[in-house]
Scaffold this active site. Structure first.
Site, PDB file in Angstrom:
ATOM      1  N   SER A 103      71.798  59.664  60.429  1.00 53.55           N
ATOM      2  CA  SER A 103      72.554  59.907  59.202  1.00 53.55           C
ATOM      3  C   SER A 103      71.906  60.943  58.292  1.00 53.55           C
ATOM      4  O   SER A 103      72.567  61.487  57.410  1.00 53.55           O
ATOM      5  CB  SER A 103      72.764  58.603  58.431  1.00 53.55           C
ATOM      6  OG  SER A 103      71.540  58.066  58.000  1.00 53.55           O
ATOM      7  N   LYS A 146      74.904  54.141  50.105  1.00 51.05           N
ATOM      8  CA  LYS A 146      74.163  55.383  49.894  1.00 51.05           C
ATOM      9  C   LYS A 146      74.582  56.068  48.585  1.00 51.05           C
ATOM     10  O   LYS A 146      73.767  56.719  47.927  1.00 51.05           O
ATOM     11  CB  LYS A 146      74.382  56.324  51.083  1.00 51.05           C
ATOM     12  CG  LYS A 146      73.747  55.813  52.376  1.00 51.05           C
ATOM     13  CD  LYS A 146      74.160  56.643  53.573  1.00 51.05           C
ATOM     14  CE  LYS A 146      73.570  56.075  54.865  1.00 51.05           C
ATOM     15  NZ  LYS A 146      74.005  56.823  56.060  1.00 51.05           N
TER      16      LYS A 146
END
Length: 627
Positions: A103, A146
């Site tokens: 990611s 996030k």
């Protein structure tokens, strides 16, 4: 003493391009569930020998090393620099153990590009996304968590992979409730932006635009490809028509006079004959439309079905069906063995790599099929054994089709026949095969965790095959299977992918491959691109456009690997300077600082040269005094 002091001065002279610091969002697993956490990343690129060093603390679960390798490769390809001339250092720090993986790949790629170009990073932007070898940004998990981490860092812009606007509400919950990430970002005071490629992302982080150089299609290569595939398609279609007429007439005869064919078997054979006719008619239509690869593929499917029908009739007509079937499978096995010898004895060159890969992958697939045929035979499933045996036989034939597709037809990109066809050793591609294997493994493992599907199961099998062939020093096959694994894995992740974007990306990659110096004809990329265009369903289009992109990139990578340096044709063209109307202009160091970094590096270089000259003078004087 002076000598050691001067040597010390030389050792401390920096030779790095630039140091870049960037923050990436990650997901940490705590006692209270999954939470977002910022990760500080320092990137340093210096002159070296192509090594990638990663220092992570603390990191758990998936390793980021594979993602970093892909990020570095894409960055160097875009910037038109030879990665083998540099060393890259990634220093990753976080206050809590976070879940690693791909990611942060896109963020690492942006930072590497900024380092290579001496660009500063906008601290007001964060991004999550997997970096793919073609430069596209793939999907990731934990976007909402996030975003919370980004909010804690006072970020105003948050970049996410295209197609992931609507995401799972909570990683801690099993339900499938979704949240609009853009609206969720607004509630946090963050503007969420979807990005498709690293080119989009770089602009938001640096206020510099990297202009993708668009190459025109090479009409000469396209004409050569069309001629090759038209000849093959024409040959296969003729064979299909002849076989169909024979099998149709035989079936009509058998139905009248063969009492061994019961109602269920007749129904099954009629269905197969109808399927073969449908595929044959579709192949004819595709041929008329000049979709020669697709026409060949459909005709090939019809040939397999017809071979299966004819072999079944032989089995039924035989007084000892089991003995007949055994002899049939042995004959297929013998044919495959001879075909494999023919393929393995073919000399490898830059101009026939595509054809060798295609023929090898098909002959090894045929061996798996004949193994399955024998298993069904010994399990007393004769009709299933015939299915596998027929498929194995025709797959072996197709391997020879591809092998012969290149005979006496070696052309360069200008359409001239290559008189000198430089031979290469397959071992020269060992490093590239390892790179492809590593890249596919990180994506396959990630996809199997995030979204396990039938496609990810296929991806895992292909990955295992890639490892097996690599250990057997079959590096071309390993690359081919790694591509299979990567394509299946990324297709399972990108189930909402924009097919128009993939089509354009495939076109760009093909055109780039066609314009490479000493380039070979990207037949697989052209074939898969053509095949993708014939489908109406989205999933098939995605799958074959990805194959087209992957094989075009393979052509580029192989040529770079064999040439020992990056080709003159690169994707990087130019960057824009800072402009007042840029979408982001907060908290960014302008290009003046980049110029300062260059000036500083030049000053250090001058100082290093001066010290070296002075050191040489003193050492020479001392040696003369000693004499």
């Amino acid at each position: 003493m002076k000598k050691y002091f001067l040597l010390f001065l030389l050792l401390i002279i920096p030779v790095s391009v630039a140091d870049v610091s960037i923050v990436a969002p990650a997901v940490a697993e705590t006692d209270y569930g999954y939470v977002g956490a910022p990760v500080n990343i320092d990137v340093k690129v210096s002159k070296g020998n192509g090594h990638i060093f990663m220092d992570t603390m603390p990191m758990t679960q998936l390793d980021m090393q594979g993602s970093a390798r892909i990020a570095a490769k894409v960055a160097f390809d875009i910037c038109g620099k030879n990665q083998k001339d540099y060393d890259i250092y990634y220093v990753v720090r976080s206050d809590v153990p976070v879940i690693g993986g791909p990611s942060a790949g896109a963020t690492l790629c942006v930072a590497t590009i900024a380092s290579l170009n001496n660009w500063s990073i906008n601290k007001n932007v964060m991004m999550t996304g997997m970096i793919n070898p073609d430069g596209s940004i793939g999907p990731v998990g934990g976007i909402l968590e996030k975003m919370k981490a980004a909010k804690s860092m006072n970020v105003d812009y948050f970049l996410i992979p295209s197609g992931e606007r609507y995401v799972k509400a909570d990683l801690n919950e099993a339900d499938n409730n979704t949240v609009d990430a853009v609206e969720y970002g607004k509630s946090l005071g963050i503007k969420v932006i979807e990005v498709k490629s690293i080119y989009d992302a770089v602009y938001y982080f640096t206020n510099h635009k990297i202009i993708e150089r668009n190459y025109e299609p090479n009409p000469i290569i396209k004409n050569i490809y069309d001629n090759k595939m038209e000849n093959l398609s024409n040959k296969v279609l003729k064979q299909t028509k002849n076989n169909y007429n024979y099998v149709e007439n035989r079936l009509n005869y058998e139905y009248k006079y063969n009492t061994r064919i019961n109602y269920d078997l007749k129904k099954e054979l009629d269905t197969k004959l109808k399927t073969s006719k449908t595929n044959m008619e579709l192949a004819n239509s595709l041929y008329i439309n000049k979709s020669y690869y697709a026409a060949t593929s459909k005709a090939f499917g019809a040939l397999i079905t017809l071979e299966s029908i004819n072999t079944t009739l032989n089995y039924i007509d035989s007084d000892d069906g089991k003995d007949y079937l055994k002899k049939y499978l042995l004959s297929v096995q013998n044919e495959l063995d001879n075909e494999k010898i023919l393929i393995n004895n073919k000399n490898l060159s830059k101009n026939n790599i595509e054809y060798i890969i295609a023929s090898k992958s098909r002959i090894y697939e045929s061996e798996e099929l004949i193994d399955n045929a024998w298993k069904e035979y010994y399990n007393n499933k004769p009709l299933s054994a015939i299915e596998y045996g027929a498929y194995a036989k025709l797959r072996g034939k197709s391997a020879i089709w591809w092998l012969n597709l290149n005979d006496n037809n070696n052309y360069n990109k200008n359409g001239n026949k290559n008189i000198e066809n430089e031979l290469i050793n397959e071992s020269d591609l060992k490093y590239l095969a390892q790179e492809y294997l590593d890249n596919s493994e990180i994506v396959v493992l990630y996809s199997s965790m995030v979204l396990p599907t039938a496609l990810t199961n296929d991806a895992m099998k292909n990955l295992d095959d890639a490892k097996k062939y690599y250990n057997q020093k079959e590096y071309l096959l390993s690359i081919s299977k790694s591509i299979d694994a990567y394509v299946y894995a990324t297709t399972s992740l990108n189930y909402m992918e924009d097919t128009d974007y993939l089509k354009k990306l495939a076109e760009k990659k093909i055109n780039l491959a066609e314009n490479y110096d000493d380039g070979c004809i990207p037949v697989s990329a052209l074939g898969y691109y053509e095949y993708a265009n014939t489908f109406n369903d989205k999933m098939s289009k995605i799958l074959y456009y990805k194959y087209s992109i992957a094989y075009a990139q393979m052509n580029i990578d192989v040529l770079n690997e064999l040439n020992g340096n990056i080709s003159k044709v690169v994707e990087y063209d130019e960057s824009s300077t800072f402009t007042e109307d840029s979408p982001i202009n907060n908290n960014i160091e302008t290009s003046t600082n980049a110029k300062y970094n260059i000036t500083l590096n030049m000053a250090f270089l001058a100082l290093g040269l001066s010290c070296g000259v002075f050191a040489g003078y003193l050492l020479g004087r001392r040696n003369r005094d000693d004499e």
